[in-house]
Design an enzyme around this catalytic site. Structure first.
Site, short mmCIF file in Angstrom:
data_model
loop_
_atom_site.label_atom_id
_atom_site.label_comp_id
_atom_site.label_asym_id
_atom_site.label_seq_id
_atom_site.Cartn_x
_atom_site.Cartn_y
_atom_site.Cartn_z
N ALA A 1 0.84 -1.21 0.00
CA ALA A 1 0.00 0.00 0.00
C ALA A 1 0.88 1.26 0.00
O ALA A 1 0.62 2.22 -0.71
CB ALA A 1 -0.92 -0.01 1.21
N TYR A 2 1.93 1.22 0.82
CA TYR A 2 2.85 2.37 0.88
C TYR A 2 3.49 2.60 -0.49
O TYR A 2 3.57 3.74 -0.97
CB TYR A 2 3.92 2.10 1.95
CG TYR A 2 4.94 3.21 2.12
CD1 TYR A 2 4.63 4.36 2.82
CD2 TYR A 2 6.22 3.08 1.56
CE1 TYR A 2 5.57 5.37 2.98
CE2 TYR A 2 7.16 4.09 1.71
CZ TYR A 2 6.83 5.23 2.42
OH TYR A 2 7.76 6.23 2.57
P1 NAP Z 1 7.82 10.34 10.62
O1 NAP Z 1 8.98 10.53 11.52
O2 NAP Z 1 6.79 9.31 10.93
O3 NAP Z 1 7.12 11.76 10.39
C1 NAP Z 1 5.99 11.88 9.60
C2 NAP Z 1 5.42 13.25 9.78
O4 NAP Z 1 4.23 13.36 8.96
C3 NAP Z 1 5.00 13.54 11.22
O5 NAP Z 1 5.24 14.89 11.52
C4 NAP Z 1 3.51 13.26 11.17
O6 NAP Z 1 2.78 13.94 12.16
C5 NAP Z 1 3.20 13.83 9.82
N1 NAP Z 1 1.87 13.46 9.32
C6 NAP Z 1 1.34 12.23 9.16
N2 NAP Z 1 0.07 12.32 8.73
C7 NAP Z 1 -0.23 13.65 8.63
C8 NAP Z 1 -1.36 14.40 8.28
N3 NAP Z 1 -2.52 13.81 7.94
N4 NAP Z 1 -1.29 15.74 8.26
C9 NAP Z 1 -0.12 16.37 8.60
N5 NAP Z 1 0.98 15.72 9.00
C10 NAP Z 1 0.92 14.37 9.01
O7 NAP Z 1 8.31 9.94 9.14
P2 NAP Z 1 9.58 10.42 8.27
O8 NAP Z 1 10.46 9.24 8.13
O9 NAP Z 1 10.12 11.70 8.77
O10 NAP Z 1 8.86 10.62 6.86
C11 NAP Z 1 8.72 11.88 6.23
C12 NAP Z 1 8.44 11.61 4.75
O11 NAP Z 1 9.54 10.92 4.17
C13 NAP Z 1 7.22 10.72 4.51
O12 NAP Z 1 6.51 11.18 3.38
C14 NAP Z 1 7.83 9.36 4.24
O13 NAP Z 1 6.99 8.54 3.47
C15 NAP Z 1 9.08 9.78 3.48
N6 NAP Z 1 10.15 8.78 3.45
C16 NAP Z 1 10.75 8.39 4.60
C17 NAP Z 1 11.79 7.46 4.53
C18 NAP Z 1 12.55 7.00 5.76
O14 NAP Z 1 13.43 6.15 5.64
N7 NAP Z 1 12.26 7.54 6.95
C19 NAP Z 1 12.19 6.92 3.30
C20 NAP Z 1 11.54 7.34 2.15
C21 NAP Z 1 10.53 8.29 2.23
P3 NAP Z 1 2.37 13.23 13.59
O15 NAP Z 1 3.56 13.40 14.50
O16 NAP Z 1 1.18 14.01 14.00
O17 NAP Z 1 2.07 11.78 13.30
#
Ligand code: NAP
Length: 276
Positions: free
Chosen positions: A192-193
């Protein structure tokens, strides 16, 4: 109305988004908005950056909530007359071992990562000023998920003529197919992701094309990117990059100089354009 430049980062109370805000506070010559769906978590993150001597501003934003998106849109229009940098970072992922039924995971994941991001774009892209920069945080997983699609779907997702409406219909069809238990028979990969991030990458390609067609003289650059595998709540402690390292590619794209005419409409990882 303020003539100051303004940058907005979605989902920036933690993780990569917070690191992007930190970097923009140091490098972007204007106001930087840390946004969060939860004001308490957002204000705590602002306080953390203030402790570091930085001056982010805060605005609430839940990308699942159209009213919240429109409130931010109206605020930006009234206070700044538009927007200079938009980083669509907010996203969610179920953990690998989560036992939530796949159809529910599909609906919930697509709701935020694809439909929420698209709604932010629909409302905020018209506000983006000449020489604006838009960064949609996707993932390398979008590329591997693309390779897991049927040839027919791959062809559609790689098409240079696919419309936003067609993409929306395909994303909605994936959710419906999971509910009927036929998504694999219908050519979808079992992630899904991954499908949600195919949606983000293809949406970026479409939006860049529309900017070329409708606002060529405005020199706006819009790209999708992968931050890498980053140590956040989403990816866990074993990931290879720190949040600051994960922020490098999104920040590079957000700060492309006004003399740049590329990358645009690309999928970028480690500051390098990747084939789609
Ligand atoms: P994370 O630490 O889980 O942070 C996700 C952020 O998105 C949090 O601030 C969360 O807020 C916010 N969020 C989720 N749903 C939301 C909504 N409906 N409205 C507004 N904010 C919302 O994840 P991350 O790793 O930093 O990921 C950031 C981005 O990078 C994402 O798009 C992810 O798919 C992408 N990404 C990450 C990786 C990785 O290895 N980490 C790799 C590839 C891509 P809350 O605190 O309120 O939940």
């Amino acid at each position: 109305m303020s003539s100051v430049q303004v940058a907005v980062v979605t989902g920036s109370n933690k993780g990569i988004g917070l690191a992007v805000v930190r970097a923009l506070c140091r490098q972007f010559p204007g106001d930087v908005y840390l946004t969060s769906r939860d004001p308490g978590r957002g204000q705590a993150a602002v306080a953390q950056l203030q402790q570091e001597g930085l001056r982010p501003l805060f605005h609430q934003l839940d990308i699942d909530d159209l009213q919240s998106i429109r409130a931010l849109r109206d605020f930006l229009r009234d206070k700044y007359g538009g927007l200079d940098v938009l980083v669509n970072n907010a996203g969610i992922a179920f953990k690998v071992h989560d036992t939530t039924p796949f159809a529910v995971q599909a609906e919930v994941t697509l709701k935020t990562n694809f439909f929420g991001t698209r709604n932010v774009c629909t409302e905020l892209l018209p506000l983006v000023k000449p020489y604006g920069r838009v960064v949609n945080v996707s993932s390398m997983v979008s590329s591997s998920a693309l390779r897991g699609c049927s040839q027919e779907l791959q062809q559609k997702f790689r098409s240079d003529t696919i419309t936003e409406e067609e993409l929306v219909q395909l994303m909605a069809k994936f959710v419906e197919d999971t509910k009927r238990g036929v998504h694999e028979k219908e050519g979808w990969p079992n992630t899904a992701y991954g499908v949600s991030k195919i949606g983000v990458t293809v949406l970026s390609r479409i939006q860049a094309r529309l900017l070329n067609e409708q606002r060529k003289g405005d020199h706006i650059l819009l790209n999708a990117c992968c931050p890498g595998w980053v140590r956040t709540d989403m990816a866990g402690p074993k990931a290879t990059k720190s949040p600051e390292e994960g922020a490098e590619t999104p920040v590079y794209l957000a700060l492309l100089p006004s003399s740049a005419d590329a990358p645009h409409g690309q999928f970028v990882s480690d500051k390098t354009v990747k084939p789609w």
